[in-house]
Write a protein that holds these residues in place. Structure first.
Motif, PDB file in Angstrom:
ATOM      1  N   ARG A   1      55.298  50.184  30.950  1.00 34.41           N
ATOM      2  CA  ARG A   1      54.471  49.388  31.857  1.00 34.41           C
ATOM      3  C   ARG A   1      54.031  48.159  31.078  1.00 34.41           C
ATOM      4  NH1 ARG A   1      49.035  48.851  33.903  1.00 34.41           N
ATOM      5  NH2 ARG A   1      48.899  49.018  36.177  1.00 34.41           N
ATOM      6  N   ASP A   2      54.001  47.006  31.747  1.00 31.90           N
ATOM      7  CA  ASP A   2      53.605  45.770  31.071  1.00 31.90           C
ATOM      8  C   ASP A   2      52.568  45.046  31.906  1.00 31.90           C
ATOM      9  OD1 ASP A   2      55.171  43.230  32.481  1.00 31.90           O
ATOM     10  OD2 ASP A   2      56.165  45.151  32.789  1.00 31.90           O
ATOM     11  N   THR A   3      52.144  43.872  31.455  1.00 25.08           N
ATOM     12  CA  THR A   3      51.028  43.211  32.120  1.00 25.08           C
ATOM     13  C   THR A   3      51.408  42.509  33.427  1.00 25.08           C
ATOM     14  OG1 THR A   3      51.338  41.223  30.760  1.00 25.08           O
ATOM     15  CG2 THR A   3      49.795  42.889  29.940  1.00 25.08           C
ATOM     16  N   THR A   4      52.688  42.538  33.800  1.00 24.59           N
ATOM     17  CA  THR A   4      53.040  42.037  35.144  1.00 24.59           C
ATOM     18  C   THR A   4      52.666  43.054  36.219  1.00 24.59           C
ATOM     19  OG1 THR A   4      55.298  42.932  35.159  1.00 24.59           O
ATOM     20  CG2 THR A   4      54.982  40.736  34.183  1.00 24.59           C
ATOM     21  N   SER A   5      52.336  44.266  35.802  1.00 26.61           N
ATOM     22  CA  SER A   5      51.974  45.345  36.729  1.00 26.61           C
ATOM     23  C   SER A   5      50.451  45.334  36.928  1.00 26.61           C
ATOM     24  CB  SER A   5      52.422  46.679  36.126  1.00 26.61           C
ATOM     25  OG  SER A   5      51.970  47.756  36.892  1.00 26.61           O
TER      26      SER A   5
ATOM     27  N   GLU B   1      50.614  43.314  39.788  1.00 25.67           N
ATOM     28  CA  GLU B   1      50.726  42.143  40.651  1.00 25.67           C
ATOM     29  C   GLU B   1      52.180  41.752  40.941  1.00 25.67           C
ATOM     30  OE1 GLU B   1      48.242  40.742  42.240  1.00 25.67           O
ATOM     31  OE2 GLU B   1      46.909  42.228  41.335  1.00 25.67           O
TER      32      GLU B   1
ATOM     33  N   ARG C   1      52.327  51.608  27.508  1.00 25.44           N
ATOM     34  CA  ARG C   1      51.775  50.505  28.295  1.00 25.44           C
ATOM     35  C   ARG C   1      51.613  49.309  27.364  1.00 25.44           C
ATOM     36  NH1 ARG C   1      47.261  53.727  32.016  1.00 25.44           N
ATOM     37  NH2 ARG C   1      48.775  55.142  33.006  1.00 25.44           N
TER      38      ARG C   1
ATOM     39  N   LYS D   1      51.053  45.393  26.036  1.00 19.65           N
ATOM     40  CA  LYS D   1      50.124  44.297  26.299  1.00 19.65           C
ATOM     41  C   LYS D   1      50.848  42.955  26.299  1.00 19.65           C
ATOM     42  CE  LYS D   1      46.157  46.800  24.447  1.00 19.65           C
ATOM     43  NZ  LYS D   1      45.053  46.801  23.450  1.00 19.65           N
ATOM     44  N   VAL D   2      52.069  42.968  26.796  1.00 21.92           N
ATOM     45  CA  VAL D   2      52.860  41.747  26.946  1.00 21.92           C
ATOM     46  C   VAL D   2      53.430  41.727  28.358  1.00 21.92           C
ATOM     47  CG1 VAL D   2      53.458  41.581  24.503  1.00 21.92           C
ATOM     48  CG2 VAL D   2      54.930  42.898  26.044  1.00 21.92           C
ATOM     49  N   ALA D   3      53.838  40.540  28.803  1.00 19.94           N
ATOM     50  CA  ALA D   3      54.405  40.389  30.144  1.00 19.94           C
ATOM     51  C   ALA D   3      55.923  40.425  30.064  1.00 19.94           C
ATOM     52  CB  ALA D   3      53.935  39.081  30.766  1.00 19.94           C
TER      53      ALA D   3
END
Length: 213
Positions: A135-139, A141, A199, A201-203
């Motif tokens: 999971r990345d920071t695009t999740s 949205e 998870r 912390k990068v997009a």
């Protein structure tokens, strides 16, 4: 009986997609062209196959999955560290069922100047297989809230060894091939999702985006 044969056929077709990708890469075909062919084949499976993750109503309206544009920077080499504790995790499938997977390694790589690590798992079901959810920071949205998969060898998706490296030393992680678990499309499916340790912390603006009908 036909459902089982359909499922077998679907997995064979998925495995063939990844074999075709490997053969095209070895033949020196342009990476963006390989990806486009791969996505077209995958969309065809979703639109027409009996074991598509989409239900009948969704298939009738389906015009293709949503993807981030091809991003060559999102294909990286990762070192495999197998000197890890073999931790067994219990993953909820639904309110009543769970499955287990075992941490078998850590993948270390650089992504846009950031040092990143992901745990690599062995699924303790069927005949077993390697599994890489994240999971990345695009999740949530831009990408599915539960995270995505990069490969699940039980189901036919696979990875590539890094050029000149042994398969169990260094591999290619091409996030342009990241895809949603089946539960991203409707409530018919239950899926193992990315554990907390995966998870990032990068997009990761590559691969499949959030499904919208």
């Amino acid at each position: 009986m036909s459902d089982y044969l359909d499922l077998y056929d679907y997995r064979c077709r998925v495995a063939e997609m990844y074999r075709a990708r490997r053969q095209a890469m070895l033949a020196g075909v342009d990476a963006a062209t390989i990806l486009q062919r791969f996505r077209e084949t995958r969309d065809e499976l979703f639109a027409k196959h009996a074991q598509s993750a989409l239900d009948v109503e969704q298939k009738q309206k389906f015009k293709g999955l949503r993807y981030f544009p091809y991003n060559p920077a999102m294909c990286v080499e990762a070192d495999i560290d197998t000197d890890v504790e073999l931790v067994q995790l219990s993953v909820a499938m639904n309110a009543e069922e769970t499955m287990t997977m075992t941490t078998v390694g850590r993948l270390h790589f650089k992504l846009e100047d950031a040092s990143v690590a992901l745990s690599l798992y062995w699924l303790n079901i069927y005949g077993g297989g390697l599994f890489l959810p994240f999971r990345d920071t695009t999740s949530p949205e831009e990408s599915y809230g539960g995270g995505r998969y990069l490969f699940d060898t039980i189901k036919g998706s696979d990875f590539l060894p890094a050029p000149g490296a042994l398969r169990n030393e260094r591999i290619l992680l091409d996030f342009n091939y990241a895809y949603n678990p089946s539960c991203a499309y409707n409530d018919r499916w239950v899926c193992p999702l990315a554990p907390v340790e995966n998870r990032m912390k990068v997009a990761i603006r590559a691969g499949e985006m959030k499904f919208k009908e």
